[in-house]
Write an enzyme that holds these catalytic residues in place. Structure first.
Site, PDB file in Angstrom:
ATOM      1  N   SER A  36       0.367  -0.971   0.284  1.00  0.00           N
ATOM      2  CA  SER A  36      -0.338  -0.293   0.020  1.00  0.00           C
ATOM      3  C   SER A  36       0.615   1.580  -0.415  1.00  0.00           C
ATOM      4  O   SER A  36       1.031   2.750  -0.248  1.00  0.00           O
ATOM      5  CB  SER A  36      -0.833   0.205   1.122  1.00  0.00           C
ATOM      6  N   LYS A  75       0.781   5.002   6.760  1.00  0.00           N
ATOM      7  CA  LYS A  75      -0.045   5.084   5.884  1.00  0.00           C
ATOM      8  C   LYS A  75       0.276   6.727   6.017  1.00  0.00           C
ATOM      9  O   LYS A  75       0.853   7.273   6.540  1.00  0.00           O
ATOM     10  CB  LYS A  75      -1.536   5.430   6.054  1.00  0.00           C
TER      11      LYS A  75
END
Length: 184
Positions: A36, A75
């Protein structure tokens, strides 16, 4: 001879206490799992996160996963409390002003050169995906850099990230050696 041994033990105990205190209050080791955050961070990459300082837009943060507290995600912070967020034509808008995401420039170019006609980040507004016009107080809106596969704040199960779920700010990568250095 006994004095020397006692000093060595005291030195070792003192050093151990200092290192444990640093680990719990100043820094935390993290490991990137999955794709990700590619291409900026790779699967299996290990880094150090600092637990001090304010969270700012575009910081890379390790966080306790809201959808599974046994997991940790890494993230990028996109929205701060009170922000409106939207994407249009692969451009980030924060509070209706376009912002550059220089860390995605090469990835966007590679994405287009590979023949992809859809944008790297599909169009959306914060309200469309969360039902909220702004990022609520004491929460953050986060995205993975690999927008096509990232499980992030756009997914209902993840949503806004409570401030207490953020562990720190990723600052230095130390593994693998090819990734060693400061995290931008």
């Amino acid at each position: 001879m006994k004095k020397s041994w006692i000093y060595d033990v005291l030195w070792l105990v003192t050093l151990s206490v200092i290192l444990v205190a640093l680990r719990f209050y100043i820094f935390s080791p993290i490991k990137v799992q999955g794709e990700s955050m590619m291409p900026n961070l790779i699967d299996g990459e290990k880094a150090i996160a600092l637990k001090v300082g304010d969270i700012e837009r575009f910081d890379i943060v390790p966080l306790k996963a809201p959808d599974d507290p046994s997991l940790y995600y890494v993230k990028r912070v996109i929205g701060l409390p009170g922000d409106t967020i939207s994407y249009k034509d692969d451009t980030l808008y924060v509070n209706e002003k376009p912002l550059k995401e220089d860390y995605l420039n090469q990835y966007k170019q590679d994405w287009q050169n590979a023949g992809n006609i859809e944008p790297l980040t599909p169009d959306f507004t914060l309200e469309e995906i969360t039902g909220q016009p702004t990022v609520p107080a004491n929460t953050y809106f986060v995205l993975g850099d690999n927008r096509q596969v990232s499980k992030d704040s756009r997914v209902k199960e993840v949503g806004f990230i409570p401030a207490e779920n953020i562990i720190g700010k990723a600052k230095v990568s130390f593994w693998p050696p090819s990734q060693w250095g400061k995290i931008e």
